[in-house]
Design a protein around this motif. Structure first.
Motif, PDB file in Angstrom:
ATOM      1  N   ARG A  29       0.829  -1.210   0.000  1.00 22.43           N
ATOM      2  CA  ARG A  29       0.000   0.000   0.000  1.00 22.43           C
ATOM      3  C   ARG A  29       0.860   1.255   0.000  1.00 22.43           C
ATOM      4  N   ARG A  30       1.916   1.254   0.804  1.00 16.90           N
ATOM      5  CA  ARG A  30       2.776   2.440   0.867  1.00 16.90           C
ATOM      6  C   ARG A  30       3.582   2.615  -0.413  1.00 16.90           C
ATOM      7  N   LEU A  31       3.986   1.521  -1.007  1.00 19.33           N
ATOM      8  CA  LEU A  31       4.765   1.618  -2.231  1.00 19.33           C
ATOM      9  C   LEU A  31       3.922   2.148  -3.379  1.00 19.33           C
ATOM     10  N   LEU A  32       2.672   1.737  -3.471  1.00 19.58           N
ATOM     11  CA  LEU A  32       1.789   2.219  -4.531  1.00 19.58           C
ATOM     12  C   LEU A  32       1.439   3.690  -4.342  1.00 19.58           C
TER      13      LEU A  32
ATOM     14  N   ALA B 269      -3.790   3.544  -4.477  1.00 22.08           N
ATOM     15  CA  ALA B 269      -4.134   2.869  -3.218  1.00 22.08           C
ATOM     16  C   ALA B 269      -5.306   1.919  -3.376  1.00 22.08           C
ATOM     17  N   ALA B 270      -6.236   2.259  -4.273  1.00 25.98           N
ATOM     18  CA  ALA B 270      -7.407   1.408  -4.466  1.00 25.98           C
ATOM     19  C   ALA B 270      -7.038   0.055  -5.051  1.00 25.98           C
TER      20      ALA B 270
ATOM     21  N   VAL C  40      -7.991   6.595  -7.353  1.00 20.75           N
ATOM     22  CA  VAL C  40      -7.363   7.304  -6.245  1.00 20.75           C
ATOM     23  C   VAL C  40      -8.167   7.072  -4.971  1.00 20.75           C
ATOM     24  N   SER C  41      -7.466   6.770  -3.901  1.00 15.70           N
ATOM     25  CA  SER C  41      -8.118   6.602  -2.605  1.00 15.70           C
ATOM     26  C   SER C  41      -7.772   7.786  -1.719  1.00 15.70           C
ATOM     27  N   LEU C  42      -8.740   8.250  -0.948  1.00 16.75           N
ATOM     28  CA  LEU C  42      -8.483   9.350  -0.024  1.00 16.75           C
ATOM     29  C   LEU C  42      -8.024   8.864   1.326  1.00 16.75           C
ATOM     30  N   GLU C  43      -8.020   7.555   1.515  1.00 12.01           N
ATOM     31  CA  GLU C  43      -7.607   7.002   2.795  1.00 12.01           C
ATOM     32  C   GLU C  43      -6.146   6.577   2.691  1.00 12.01           C
TER      33      GLU C  43
END
Length: 203
Positions: free
Chosen positions: A40-43, A48-49, A99-102
């Protein structure tokens, strides 16, 4: 399952390759959170989705490679994180528009890293909200890094990879791996320094 709980990762993988599904379950539960967090952090936020999909792809690759897995001085975790890195980089090369906002950190440990890297004093308990905000800022700083530098930083921070290990895993000359990590740390320090400056200011 109880016997597997204390077994080294490498032994669990070899047992799984021989048909022991409980060994695989133990391995999965042991590393599920760390691998998912790393992916998740690498993406980063733009992809993130797709983190769950890449995470699943990582385990599919691990499963597919079970018959050829052979410890040669490298830990299973090192091998698995390299597979996760490759799966994430494949997705980054393809790109995407989801795109994810979380995109917050799930725990305080990145902030411990941040404090030590910037020689900052850990604030008191009443400043917890400030440090949570710092965590969100750190996420944004990470996402601003070029993907190769972000990968080097995360492999070093998440998995404790040395520069030599980074070079080996990423197929890079030693000096190139060293430079990527150095530039990543410099950019993160620069990105975070202004935000954290009040910590060193007089009350």
């Amino acid at each position: 399952m109880a016997a597997n709980a204390q077994a080294p990762d490498e032994d669990l993988m070899l047992a799984y390759a021989a048909g022991d599904m409980q060994a695989f379950e133990t391995l999965y539960l042991r590393h599920e959170a760390g691998l998912h967090r790393f992916v998740r952090r690498l993406l980063g936020a733009p992809l993130a989705a797709q983190a769950d999909e890449v995470f699943q792809d990582t385990w599919a690759r691990i499963i597919a490679a079970r018959a050829t897995f052979a410890p040669r001085g490298a830990a299973w975790r090192t091998w698995a994180f390299t597979i996760a890195h490759n799966a994430a980089m494949d997705r980054l090369r393809v790109g995407g528009r989801e795109v994810s906002l979380e995109h917050g950190f799930d725990s305080g440990e990145p902030l411990d890293w941040l404090a030590s890297q910037l020689d900052a004093q850990h604030p008191s308990a009443e400043d917890e909200a400030y440090w949570r905000a710092a965590g969100r800022q750190l996420v944004q700083c990470l996402e601003a890094l070029p993907a190769p530098q972000r990968a080097a930083f995360l492999l070093h921070h998440e998995d404790g990879a040395t520069v030599e290990e980074l070079a080996q895993r990423l197929g890079l000359p030693f000096e190139t791996a060293k430079s990527r990590l150095r530039y990543a740390l410099q950019k993160l320090r620069g990105c975070m320094a202004q935000y954290l400056e009040p910590l060193g200011s007089p009350a």
